[in-house]
Design a protein around this motif. Structure first.
Motif, PDB file in Angstrom:
ATOM      1  N   ALA A  21       1.166  -1.268   0.168  1.00 18.57           N
ATOM      2  CA  ALA A  21      -0.177  -0.101   0.000  1.00 18.57           C
ATOM      3  C   ALA A  21       1.137   1.099   0.454  1.00 18.57           C
ATOM      4  O   ALA A  21       1.055   2.257  -0.573  1.00 18.57           O
ATOM      5  CB  ALA A  21      -1.460  -0.215   1.267  1.00 18.57           C
ATOM      6  N   SER A  22       1.684   1.293   0.430  1.00 16.65           N
ATOM      7  CA  SER A  22       2.717   2.980   1.092  1.00 16.65           C
ATOM      8  C   SER A  22       3.260   2.641  -0.036  1.00 16.65           C
ATOM      9  O   SER A  22       3.832   4.001  -0.962  1.00 16.65           O
ATOM     10  CB  SER A  22       3.841   2.639   1.764  1.00 16.65           C
ATOM     11  OG  SER A  22       4.519   1.698   1.891  1.00 16.65           O
ATOM     12  N   GLY A  23       4.387   1.649  -0.632  1.00 22.92           N
ATOM     13  CA  GLY A  23       4.779   1.800  -2.647  1.00 22.92           C
ATOM     14  C   GLY A  23       3.613   2.789  -3.375  1.00 22.92           C
ATOM     15  O   GLY A  23       4.276   3.111  -4.426  1.00 22.92           O
ATOM     16  N   LEU A  24       2.682   1.645  -3.636  1.00 24.77           N
ATOM     17  CA  LEU A  24       1.381   2.203  -4.533  1.00 24.77           C
ATOM     18  C   LEU A  24       0.863   3.711  -3.964  1.00 24.77           C
ATOM     19  O   LEU A  24       0.869   4.184  -5.249  1.00 24.77           O
ATOM     20  CB  LEU A  24       0.627   1.048  -4.654  1.00 24.77           C
ATOM     21  CG  LEU A  24       0.689   0.160  -5.295  1.00 24.77           C
ATOM     22  CD1 LEU A  24      -0.592  -0.915  -4.864  1.00 24.77           C
ATOM     23  CD2 LEU A  24       0.920  -0.254  -6.464  1.00 24.77           C
ATOM     24  N   ALA A  25       0.643   3.761  -3.395  1.00 26.20           N
ATOM     25  CA  ALA A  25       0.526   5.370  -2.715  1.00 26.20           C
ATOM     26  C   ALA A  25       1.113   6.518  -2.686  1.00 26.20           C
ATOM     27  O   ALA A  25       0.951   7.632  -2.940  1.00 26.20           O
ATOM     28  CB  ALA A  25      -0.182   5.277  -1.063  1.00 26.20           C
ATOM     29  N   ALA A  26       2.323   5.813  -2.696  1.00 25.60           N
ATOM     30  CA  ALA A  26       3.615   7.148  -2.850  1.00 25.60           C
ATOM     31  C   ALA A  26       3.663   7.453  -4.837  1.00 25.60           C
ATOM     32  O   ALA A  26       4.487   8.329  -4.704  1.00 25.60           O
ATOM     33  CB  ALA A  26       5.114   6.561  -2.338  1.00 25.60           C
ATOM     34  N   MET A  27       3.338   6.141  -5.543  1.00 29.88           N
ATOM     35  CA  MET A  27       2.910   6.860  -6.906  1.00 29.88           C
ATOM     36  C   MET A  27       1.970   8.077  -7.288  1.00 29.88           C
ATOM     37  O   MET A  27       0.709   7.875  -6.955  1.00 29.88           O
ATOM     38  CB  MET A  27       2.913   6.082  -7.836  1.00 29.88           C
ATOM     39  CG  MET A  27       4.398   4.275  -7.337  1.00 29.88           C
ATOM     40  SD  MET A  27       3.259   3.252  -8.360  1.00 29.88           S
ATOM     41  CE  MET A  27       4.547   2.342  -8.147  1.00 29.88           C
TER      42      MET A  27
END
Length: 387
Positions: free
Chosen positions: A287-293
């Motif tokens: 979730a954090s990796g995707l939300a950072a985009m």
């Protein structure tokens, strides 16, 4: 191309080796039906099925394994609970977060005189206990609620709903498809009257297996949907009244239950709390990796302990089905796109018109490097969108 499997919310894969071995051993060496003979092989099949039942009961914190009924799937379990319990004139309270395995039986029961009130959710997919309480009527017989959404992963306040339901004399059915084996679940503390789950997700069993737990007394009101030969009462024309035989007509899926026994034993040996922690970590990393985009929106609760390991997201520039197909063809990433058999949930989130969402669902065995590879693949596709 190496497979990167992120569809454990649909079915867990890979299974522990013990599951494959148990199914293969039954098929090649045992082969006899459950409760259909007096041979040594038939006795061994009975012992295997009994072991599976005891293991599921132990996982649920149930001291009486007879209260665990085996079915063909989670959907089968939910149909037995809903269509077996409800009668014309009854009222049900359910939520927009439910899977079609609840939505469609209730829609069918509407044609037979059962009425349903649908309770909404907030932007994270969480249901309000107060709204559930406000929907009750004098004729309400049942509350049907999913333990955790297969779209947002949101864990619903089931214990609070159960407490209120009990105070009003209303039965509670919990769909634990996304939680049994992945979150601690004890029938005494949960407070439900019926708990339905598939065997092939968090329990690591093969497809074609399911369970329905019944609280004491429920079996007296619950009608069997399938009638036929059972493990007892063969001299009578009526189904036996004893558990679990009343609800297990026909030959049980013995090879599937052999695999289920091995899968649940793996869960018990690993520890549900350890599985939950790994799922929480994996979901958080995704979730954090995707939300950072830029251009990506992740749906569901941000609080890790309110989430059951599902990451659903949308991206600018891609239809969810397009993105899922590209992820599969470019990176070998297997995920799920669309409405996830939960159309009311997507309508509530406002994602139905865009064709739903892309869903990543890691398993306890998903590695950090696999999660990072999935995030990287999404990032590369977003950087070069289709035109």
């Amino acid at each position: 191309m190496r497979r990167l499997y992120l569809d454990n919310a649909a079915t867990s894969w890979p299974k522990p080796d013990a599951v494959y071995d148990a199914v293969d051993d039954w098929q090649r060496r045992v082969g006899a039906s459950y409760a259909r003979g007096a041979s040594a092989a038939a006795d061994e099949t009975r012992a295997i099925v009994d072991r599976a039942r005891r293991s599921v009961a132990q996982l649920l914190g149930e001291s009486d394994p007879r209260r665990v009924v085996f079915t063909n799937s989670g959907t089968d379990s939910l149909n037995l609970a809903l269509r077996g319990l409800l009668r014309a004139g009854d009222h049900v309270v359910s939520t927009v977060c439910e899977h079609n395995a609840v939505l469609r039986p209730l829609e069918f029961l509407c044609t037979e005189g059962v009425e349903t009130t649908w309770v909404g959710c907030d932007s994270e997919g969480v249901v309000s206990v107060d709204e559930v309480a406000a929907a009750l009527r004098p004729e309400t017989k049942l509350i049907a609620i999913v333990h955790a959404s297969n779209v947002t992963g949101a864990i619903q306040p089931v214990e609070e709903v159960a407490s209120f339901a009990k105070s009003q004399g209303v039965r509670l059915l919990v769909d634990a498809a996304q939680t049994l084996g992945r979150l601690p679940l004890d029938v005494r503390s949960l407070g439900a009257d019926l708990i339905a789950a598939p065997g092939h997700k968090g329990l690591y069993g093969p497809l074609g297996t399911g369970v329905l737990w019944l609280a004491p007394g429920i079996e007296e009101d619950l009608r069997p949907l399938r009638l036929g030969g059972a493990a007892s009462g063969g001299d009578r024309l009526e189904m036996p009244e004893t558990l679990p035989d009343k609800f297990e007509a026909g030959s049980l899926n013995a090879p599937g239950l052999a695999g289920l026994a091995a899968g649940v034993e793996h869960v018990l040996a690993t520890g549900v709390e350890a599985i939950r922690q790994r799922m929480t970590d994996a979901r958080g990393r995704l979730a954090s990796g995707l939300a950072a985009m830029d251009g990506v929106r992740v749906y569901g609760p941000s609080e890790p302990l309110r989430q059951a390991g599902v990451v659903s997201f949308s991206t600018e520039g891609y239809d969810p089905h397009e993105l899922a197909m590209l992820l599969a063809s470019v990176g070998g990433i297997e995920c799920r796109a669309g409405l996830h058999c939960a159309p009311r949930m997507h309508a509530a989130l406002g994602t139905a018109r865009q064709g739903g969402l892309v869903r990543f669902s890691p398993g306890p065995g998903t590695t950090d490097s696999e999660i990072d590879a999935a995030v990287t693949a999404v990032g590369r596709l977003i950087a070069s969108p289709l035109t």
